[in-house]
Write a protein that holds these residues in place. Structure first.
Motif, mmCIF file in Angstrom:
data_model
loop_
_atom_site.group_PDB
_atom_site.id
_atom_site.type_symbol
_atom_site.label_atom_id
_atom_site.label_comp_id
_atom_site.label_asym_id
_atom_site.label_seq_id
_atom_site.Cartn_x
_atom_site.Cartn_y
_atom_site.Cartn_z
ATOM 1 N N GLY A 1 0.786 -1.222 0.000
ATOM 2 C CA GLY A 1 0.000 0.000 0.000
ATOM 3 C C GLY A 1 0.816 1.269 0.000
ATOM 4 O O GLY A 1 0.266 2.366 -0.135
ATOM 5 N N ASP A 2 2.150 1.175 0.147
ATOM 6 C CA ASP A 2 2.992 2.374 0.157
ATOM 7 C C ASP A 2 3.062 2.994 -1.238
ATOM 8 O O ASP A 2 3.258 2.306 -2.244
ATOM 9 N N ARG A 3 2.921 4.313 -1.285
ATOM 10 C CA ARG A 3 3.065 5.096 -2.518
ATOM 11 C C ARG A 3 4.032 6.227 -2.176
ATOM 12 O O ARG A 3 3.638 7.283 -1.709
ATOM 13 N N ILE A 4 5.318 5.999 -2.412
ATOM 14 C CA ILE A 4 6.364 6.857 -1.860
ATOM 15 C C ILE A 4 7.100 7.604 -2.966
ATOM 16 O O ILE A 4 7.521 7.020 -3.965
ATOM 17 N N GLY A 5 7.252 8.916 -2.759
ATOM 18 C CA GLY A 5 8.081 9.735 -3.629
ATOM 19 C C GLY A 5 9.370 10.101 -2.915
ATOM 20 O O GLY A 5 9.363 10.400 -1.719
ATOM 21 N N VAL B 1 9.214 6.174 -6.221
ATOM 22 C CA VAL B 1 9.530 6.925 -7.422
ATOM 23 C C VAL B 1 10.430 8.103 -7.084
ATOM 24 O O VAL B 1 10.244 8.785 -6.077
ATOM 25 N N ILE B 2 11.434 8.306 -7.929
ATOM 26 C CA ILE B 2 12.282 9.499 -7.873
ATOM 27 C C ILE B 2 11.896 10.374 -9.052
ATOM 28 O O ILE B 2 11.904 9.915 -10.202
ATOM 29 N N THR B 3 11.529 11.609 -8.789
ATOM 30 C CA THR B 3 11.206 12.517 -9.884
ATOM 31 C C THR B 3 11.285 13.949 -9.393
ATOM 32 O O THR B 3 11.081 14.234 -8.215
ATOM 33 N N HIS B 4 11.610 14.861 -10.325
ATOM 34 C CA HIS B 4 11.567 16.289 -9.997
ATOM 35 C C HIS B 4 10.222 16.885 -10.393
ATOM 36 O O HIS B 4 10.012 18.085 -10.212
ATOM 37 N N ASP B 5 9.310 16.069 -10.928
ATOM 38 C CA ASP B 5 8.001 16.567 -11.347
ATOM 39 C C ASP B 5 7.092 16.671 -10.129
ATOM 40 O O ASP B 5 6.548 15.690 -9.633
#
Length: 610
Positions: A30-34, A178-182
């Motif tokens: 269930g984790d949704r991690i940025g 996820v890794i993102t600058h957005d």
């Protein structure tokens, strides 16, 4: 929650620098991690460790035995000799995967426009990225790790990926990191945020907006002395609170706490003051594209041209201090439009009018502009222009200006050739700004920049008095630094977007649905039927409609000329009423949008008479 994988006291060092220092964390179902943090602080290193692509110097990474982890690297890892279809689904027959609606949806969303039989090596960088992403997403992973997945994706692709990740699993199933600058993407898909900095990882609940608030509160509570950085965080928080309707309608942070924290923060931009400075520097005329059409020249290799005209009779008028964002499908001509405005190329038909005092500067997607200063140090590049600069009414030294865009006092003395891609991008932008252009054009400026650096860039642009045109797939940036947006949809036209990026996505969805229905309808009868047959009554009505539309266009043209004359008169006065000028310009933009709609209607009606 069921534990899926984690790190226990992991440490990683490169040379004399510690990247991760006894870090412990984990992913549960269930984790949704940025994951956010400055470039070089260890985000990708941590993701490689958790995906077990590399091993730590100390500590260990554990994973439940049956957990399947999918990992998208920043690097191009596909076999370039394979056809696209084989690279994605292997040797599976079409009926084996096409019967799965989830796989079909991924194919249509990411690679619907890619030649299935082309070799991977023949694709563009963006196409290869989408093929790699499609290959990963069709596989049944329990955990998905994505390192900068939005790189090379346009606005539409980013929105599709966000929808997919939000609906891929039930709320308490699966996990992704996820890794993102957005920053829009982070806010849209993530429920937790990890900030990697100084060898540690700080967890926060919520997406990017919640993280910005929590970080500011953490700094205040801990009495951390980070004056400049704190002000940037607070200023960005003020923007988040006052941002686009889609964001304020579903706030992801505590409004009361935000109000208290940013009570003394001014508006991100003083529009009246900036307009006054912009008009003083630019005069009343900036850049106009008048009835411009453009067809790319034939390619020198084989004499073949492009698929046809990129632009078909478009008109664009830029006002002093205007801040315009451009979005559009890949290949629709966004960069070409900037090159027309910059005077690098000339239109095939129509003309480009340029004000006498206009000085343009363009940030390209490449960094070749720094080739002539590779041996200089960062601060020396800026000092060559001037020692003191005026930013937003404040005088700052070259060193202070360089530091404002994230170059520490030590980093300022680094030779340009030793800078990372993101650092070169920052210096490239800074070098353009200190040249004091009054029209600045930015082509995908967010490439290679982390979220902190983006906030610093936006802060500099807030106080920049000039006309700004930004091409970007980063909708957060577009909403943050531009006041209105326009779209290139690939049909040669330029359309206003009063509803912003959301309206663009709706237009694209409607356009694709229309093409799909036309293709379905043409599957059989279209081969024999030359087209729709219109009755005489239809044609008589069409003639009436054409006359009506032409009368309306004539009236709008007269109103347009009258408004321009009023703006000319108002701009020539000694005591310029800038708020009045802004209102006249707003009315002018409304007329342009109404004309565009009528012109489209005229084309549709005229087809009945052909």
């Amino acid at each position: 929650m069921v534990h899926l994988l984690g790190a226990e006291n992991v440490s990683v060092s490169f040379a004399t620098r510690t990247i991760l220092d006894s870090v412990s964390l984990g992913l549960n179902e269930g984790d949704r991690i940025g994951m956010v943090g400055r470039n070089g602080d260890g985000k990708s290193t941590l993701m490689r460790l958790l995906s077990q692509r590399s091993t730590p110097d100390d500590g260990r990474v554990t994973k439940r035995g049956d957990v399947n982890v999918g990992y998208l690297d920043q690097q191009d890892v596909l076999n370039g000799d394979l056809p696209v279809g084989v690279a994605i689904v292997g040797e599976a027959a079409e009926h084996e995967w096409a019967s799965n609606p989830r796989i079909r949806e991924i194919m249509e969303g990411l690679v619907g426009d890619v030649d299935w039989h082309a070799t991977v090596s023949s694709l563009s960088g963006g196409q290869r990225r989408r093929v790699a992403l499609a290959k990963l997403l069709i596989e049944p992973h329990d955990v998905i790790m994505l390192d900068e997945p939005t790189n090379h994706l346009d606005v539409e692709g980013v929105a599709w990926l966000a929808r997919h990740l939000k609906t891929r699993w039930r709320p308490n199933e699966g996990a992704f990191l996820v890794i993102t600058h957005d920053r829009w993407f982070l806010d849209e898909v993530c429920t937790r945020t990890w900030e990697v900095h100084d060898g540690v990882v700080d967890p926060f609940d919520g997406g990017y907006a919640a993280y910005v608030l929590a970080r500011a509160e953490r700094n205040r509570t801990a009495a951390v002395v980070e004056g400049k950085r704190q002000q940037l965080v607070k200023k960005e928080l003020a923007w988040l609170r006052r941002g686009a309707p889609a964001r304020t309608a579903k706030p992801k942070f505590r409004i009361e706490a935000a109000n208290e924290l940013i009570a003394d923060v001014p508006e991100p931009r003083d529009a009246v003051a900036l307009n006054k400075m912009a008009t003083a520097r630019l005069g009343k005329d900036v850049l106009d594209l008048e009835h411009v059409s453009y067809t790319p020249p034939p390619r020198p290799t084989d004499g073949a041209g492009g698929p046809g005209p990129l632009f078909d009779n478009i008109t664009l008028r830029l006002a002093p201090g205007e801040r315009l964002g451009l979005v559009g499908v890949n290949g629709a001509g966004k960069t070409t439009l900037l090159r027309l405005l910059n005077g690098e190329i000339q239109p095939t038909v129509g003309k480009v009018k340029r004000g006498k005092t206009v000085q343009t500067a363009m940030l390209t997607q490449e960094v070749r502009e720094l080739d002539d200063v590779l041996d200089l140090r960062v601060v020396e590049v800026i000092q060559r222009e001037r020692q003191v600069f005026n930013i937003g009414g404040r005088e700052v030294s070259a060193s202070q200006l360089v530091e404002q865009l994230g170059f520490s006092k030590e980093k300022q003395w680094t030779p340009v050739r030793d800078l990372s891609g993101g650092e070169r991008r920052r210096l490239q932008l800074l070098r353009l700004l200190v040249g004091e252009p009054n029209v600045l054009m930015l082509d995908e400026p967010t490439n290679d920049l982390d979220t902190d650096t983006l906030a610093a860039v936006e802060d500099v642009l807030d106080g920049w008095p000039g006309t700004l045109v930004v091409v970007s797939h980063d909708r957060y940036l577009l909403e943050r630094v531009t006041d209105h947006q326009m779209a290139l949809l690939g049909d040669g036209k330029l359309r206003g977007l009063p509803g912003g990026v959301d309206q663009y996505l709706e237009l694209r969805e409607a356009s694709l649905a229309g093409k799909s229905s036309q293709a379905s309808a043409s599957g059989g009868a279209a081969e024999t039927a030359p087209g729709t047959v219109h009755s005489e009554a239809d044609k008589r009505q069409a003639k009436k409609d054409l006359n009506r539309i032409e009368r309306q266009l004539g009236k709008l043209g007269q109103q347009e000329d009258k408004l321009k004359e009023q703006m000319h008169t108002a701009g020539a006065k000694a005591d310029v009423d800038f708020s009045g000028l802004a209102e006249l310009n707003r009315k002018l933009q409304e007329i342009a949008e109404e004309k565009e709609g009528l012109e489209l209607e005229w084309l549709e009606v005229s087809e009945i008479l052909e």
